[in-house]
Design a protein around this motif. Structure first.
Motif, PDB file in Angstrom:
ATOM      1  N   PRO A  58      15.363   8.775   6.552  1.00 18.61           N
ATOM      2  CA  PRO A  58      16.519   9.817   6.751  1.00 18.61           C
ATOM      3  C   PRO A  58      17.624   9.502   5.682  1.00 18.61           C
ATOM      4  CG  PRO A  58      16.384   8.211   8.422  1.00 18.61           C
ATOM      5  CD  PRO A  58      15.364   7.833   7.693  1.00 18.61           C
ATOM      6  N   ASP A  59      18.581  10.390   5.639  1.00 13.86           N
ATOM      7  CA  ASP A  59      19.658  10.175   4.954  1.00 13.86           C
ATOM      8  C   ASP A  59      20.786   9.313   5.487  1.00 13.86           C
ATOM      9  OD1 ASP A  59      21.577  10.507   3.023  1.00 13.86           O
ATOM     10  OD2 ASP A  59      22.200  12.933   3.612  1.00 13.86           O
ATOM     11  N   THR A  60      20.891   8.363   4.827  1.00 14.11           N
ATOM     12  CA  THR A  60      21.964   7.285   5.337  1.00 14.11           C
ATOM     13  C   THR A  60      23.478   7.410   4.814  1.00 14.11           C
ATOM     14  OG1 THR A  60      21.423   5.668   3.721  1.00 14.11           O
ATOM     15  CG2 THR A  60      20.246   5.733   5.956  1.00 14.11           C
ATOM     16  N   ASP A  84       9.541  31.334  -6.105  1.00  8.35           N
ATOM     17  CA  ASP A  84       9.229  29.904  -6.932  1.00  8.35           C
ATOM     18  C   ASP A  84       8.027  29.351  -6.376  1.00  8.35           C
ATOM     19  OD1 ASP A  84      11.006  30.868  -9.010  1.00  8.35           O
ATOM     20  OD2 ASP A  84      12.681  29.638  -7.913  1.00  8.35           O
ATOM     21  N   ASP A  85       7.861  27.968  -7.089  1.00  7.42           N
ATOM     22  CA  ASP A  85       6.771  27.155  -6.395  1.00  7.42           C
ATOM     23  C   ASP A  85       7.458  26.151  -5.483  1.00  7.42           C
ATOM     24  OD1 ASP A  85       4.741  28.121  -8.195  1.00  7.42           O
ATOM     25  OD2 ASP A  85       5.020  26.913  -9.950  1.00  7.42           O
ATOM     26  N   TYR A  86       8.524  25.929  -5.624  1.00  8.11           N
ATOM     27  CA  TYR A  86       9.157  24.931  -4.579  1.00  8.11           C
ATOM     28  C   TYR A  86      10.645  25.375  -4.207  1.00  8.11           C
ATOM     29  CZ  TYR A  86      11.670  23.551  -8.817  1.00  8.11           C
ATOM     30  OH  TYR A  86      12.238  23.645 -10.124  1.00  8.11           O
ATOM     31  N   LEU A  87      11.227  24.531  -3.220  1.00  9.55           N
ATOM     32  CA  LEU A  87      12.423  24.833  -2.708  1.00  9.55           C
ATOM     33  C   LEU A  87      13.146  23.461  -2.782  1.00  9.55           C
ATOM     34  CD1 LEU A  87      14.630  26.592  -1.300  1.00  9.55           C
ATOM     35  CD2 LEU A  87      13.455  25.856   0.912  1.00  9.55           C
ATOM     36  N   ASN A  88      14.608  23.653  -3.314  1.00  8.50           N
ATOM     37  CA  ASN A  88      15.185  22.198  -3.383  1.00  8.50           C
ATOM     38  C   ASN A  88      15.572  21.912  -1.967  1.00  8.50           C
ATOM     39  OD1 ASN A  88      14.821  22.102  -6.411  1.00  8.50           O
ATOM     40  ND2 ASN A  88      16.842  23.165  -6.546  1.00  8.50           N
ATOM     41  N   VAL A  89      15.465  20.351  -1.826  1.00  8.11           N
ATOM     42  CA  VAL A  89      16.091  19.775  -0.805  1.00  8.11           C
ATOM     43  C   VAL A  89      17.381  18.954  -1.127  1.00  8.11           C
ATOM     44  CG1 VAL A  89      15.736  18.099   1.227  1.00  8.11           C
ATOM     45  CG2 VAL A  89      13.867  19.553   0.518  1.00  8.11           C
ATOM     46  N   ARG A  90      18.224  19.363  -0.629  1.00 10.79           N
ATOM     47  CA  ARG A  90      19.707  18.781  -0.918  1.00 10.79           C
ATOM     48  C   ARG A  90      20.269  17.969   0.033  1.00 10.79           C
ATOM     49  NH1 ARG A  90      21.440  21.293  -5.478  1.00 10.79           N
ATOM     50  NH2 ARG A  90      20.397  23.138  -6.161  1.00 10.79           N
ATOM     51  N   ARG A  91      21.176  17.034  -0.464  1.00 12.56           N
ATOM     52  CA  ARG A  91      22.076  16.244   0.451  1.00 12.56           C
ATOM     53  C   ARG A  91      23.158  16.815   1.352  1.00 12.56           C
ATOM     54  NH1 ARG A  91      26.590  13.446  -0.697  1.00 12.56           N
ATOM     55  NH2 ARG A  91      27.233  11.689   0.687  1.00 12.56           N
ATOM     56  N   GLY A  92      23.465  17.844   0.661  1.00 12.00           N
ATOM     57  CA  GLY A  92      24.127  18.638   1.866  1.00 12.00           C
ATOM     58  C   GLY A  92      24.121  20.202   1.569  1.00 12.00           C
ATOM     59  N   ILE A 101      19.817  17.020  -5.673  1.00  5.88           N
ATOM     60  CA  ILE A 101      18.492  17.220  -5.000  1.00  5.88           C
ATOM     61  C   ILE A 101      17.642  15.866  -4.695  1.00  5.88           C
ATOM     62  CG2 ILE A 101      16.274  18.476  -5.596  1.00  5.88           C
ATOM     63  CD1 ILE A 101      17.879  20.107  -7.757  1.00  5.88           C
ATOM     64  N   VAL A 102      17.169  15.743  -3.502  1.00  5.84           N
ATOM     65  CA  VAL A 102      16.427  14.602  -3.248  1.00  5.84           C
ATOM     66  C   VAL A 102      15.199  14.693  -2.965  1.00  5.84           C
ATOM     67  CG1 VAL A 102      18.526  13.609  -1.856  1.00  5.84           C
ATOM     68  CG2 VAL A 102      17.025  15.108  -0.628  1.00  5.84           C
ATOM     69  N   SER A 103      14.669  16.185  -3.040  1.00  5.60           N
ATOM     70  CA  SER A 103      13.212  16.420  -2.900  1.00  5.60           C
ATOM     71  C   SER A 103      13.143  17.765  -3.190  1.00  5.60           C
ATOM     72  CB  SER A 103      12.678  16.031  -1.811  1.00  5.60           C
ATOM     73  OG  SER A 103      11.391  16.186  -1.586  1.00  5.60           O
ATOM     74  N   LYS A 104      11.754  18.357  -3.288  1.00  4.95           N
ATOM     75  CA  LYS A 104      11.410  19.655  -3.295  1.00  4.95           C
ATOM     76  C   LYS A 104      10.114  19.927  -2.402  1.00  4.95           C
ATOM     77  CE  LYS A 104      12.584  19.708  -8.362  1.00  4.95           C
ATOM     78  NZ  LYS A 104      13.550  20.435  -8.325  1.00  4.95           N
ATOM     79  N   LEU A 105      10.125  21.087  -1.821  1.00  4.72           N
ATOM     80  CA  LEU A 105       9.111  21.311  -0.943  1.00  4.72           C
ATOM     81  C   LEU A 105       8.403  22.578  -1.425  1.00  4.72           C
ATOM     82  CD1 LEU A 105      10.954  21.670   2.607  1.00  4.72           C
ATOM     83  CD2 LEU A 105       9.407  19.991   1.817  1.00  4.72           C
ATOM     84  N   PRO A 106       6.946  22.532  -1.546  1.00  2.00           N
ATOM     85  CA  PRO A 106       6.032  23.467  -2.190  1.00  2.00           C
ATOM     86  C   PRO A 106       6.099  24.565  -1.217  1.00  2.00           C
ATOM     87  CG  PRO A 106       4.790  21.821  -1.114  1.00  2.00           C
ATOM     88  CD  PRO A 106       6.226  21.333  -1.151  1.00  2.00           C
ATOM     89  N   TYR A 128      18.615  15.971   5.892  1.00  2.00           N
ATOM     90  CA  TYR A 128      18.742  16.838   4.392  1.00  2.00           C
ATOM     91  C   TYR A 128      18.927  18.240   4.753  1.00  2.00           C
ATOM     92  CZ  TYR A 128      17.589  12.207   2.292  1.00  2.00           C
ATOM     93  OH  TYR A 128      17.660  10.937   1.802  1.00  2.00           O
ATOM     94  N   TYR A 129      19.360  19.139   3.760  1.00  2.00           N
ATOM     95  CA  TYR A 129      19.477  20.549   4.024  1.00  2.00           C
ATOM     96  C   TYR A 129      18.674  21.294   3.108  1.00  2.00           C
ATOM     97  CZ  TYR A 129      23.307  18.851   6.693  1.00  2.00           C
ATOM     98  OH  TYR A 129      24.195  18.123   7.397  1.00  2.00           O
ATOM     99  N   VAL A 130      18.197  22.479   3.454  1.00  2.00           N
ATOM    100  CA  VAL A 130      17.403  23.624   2.778  1.00  2.00           C
ATOM    101  C   VAL A 130      18.380  24.725   3.260  1.00  2.00           C
ATOM    102  CG1 VAL A 130      15.635  22.372   2.501  1.00  2.00           C
ATOM    103  CG2 VAL A 130      15.801  23.914   4.659  1.00  2.00           C
ATOM    104  N   THR A 131      18.215  25.476   1.991  1.00  2.00           N
ATOM    105  CA  THR A 131      18.838  26.973   2.247  1.00  2.00           C
ATOM    106  C   THR A 131      17.909  27.911   3.261  1.00  2.00           C
ATOM    107  OG1 THR A 131      20.086  28.982   1.427  1.00  2.00           O
ATOM    108  CG2 THR A 131      18.167  27.998   0.175  1.00  2.00           C
ATOM    109  N   GLY A 132      18.679  28.568   4.130  1.00  2.00           N
ATOM    110  CA  GLY A 132      17.949  29.412   5.031  1.00  2.00           C
ATOM    111  C   GLY A 132      17.385  30.740   4.473  1.00  2.00           C
TER     112      GLY A 132
END
Length: 141
Positions: A58-60, A84-92, A101-106, A128-132
């Motif tokens: 988890p995000d600390t 796109d091939d992936y969605l960015n996962v962000r800290r906020g 960007i902490v990760s990417k989801l396919p 973490y956060y992803v855009t709706g």
């Protein structure tokens, strides 16, 4: 001459057997040592259902003075639906302020969301956060 060759062959064979015997016992010792130390140096954890690829846990980092409000919701599985091939996962939930960007989801990946923000983002179960804009409630085909 035959006796000499026979004796030399027998000596070589005995030396080979002796060498193999010694090698075998040292190998056993080495194997035992590595088996003893391996569990203390390695740990396994089960991955969360979100299966984010570039972070672990988890995000600390807590965000001070957030510019958004969050509304908790029942944990819900949503699916990445992006062109796109992936969605960015962000800290906020604001890419202008929290650009990490902490990760990417396919595309098509399932992600568990636990809150929605006032600016249209979702908070994942990992903090973490992803855009709706790129999530859907049904699996992507």
């Amino acid at each position: 001459m035959k006796k000499f060759l026979t004796i030399m062959l027998a000596v070589c064979m005995l030396a080979s057997f002796a060498a193999c015997s010694k090698k075998s016992s040292s190998t056993t010792t080495t194997t035992t040592e590595s088996e003893t130390t391996a569990p203390s140096t390695s740990a396994t954890t089960s991955a969360p259902t979100t299966s984010l690829s570039a972070f672990s846990g988890p995000d600390t980092n807590t965000v001070e003075n957030p510019t958004w409000t969050e509304t908790e919701m029942e944990a819900t599985t949503m699916y990445v639906n992006t062109a796109d091939d992936y969605l960015n996962v962000r800290r906020g939930p604001d890419p202008n302020v929290y650009t990490d960007i902490v990760s990417k989801l396919p595309r098509g990946a399932a992600v568990t969301v636990v809150a929605t923000t006032s600016n249209g983002w979702y908070k994942t179960s990992d903090g973490y956060y992803v855009t709706g804009s790129y999530l859907s409630s049904s699996p992507v085909t």
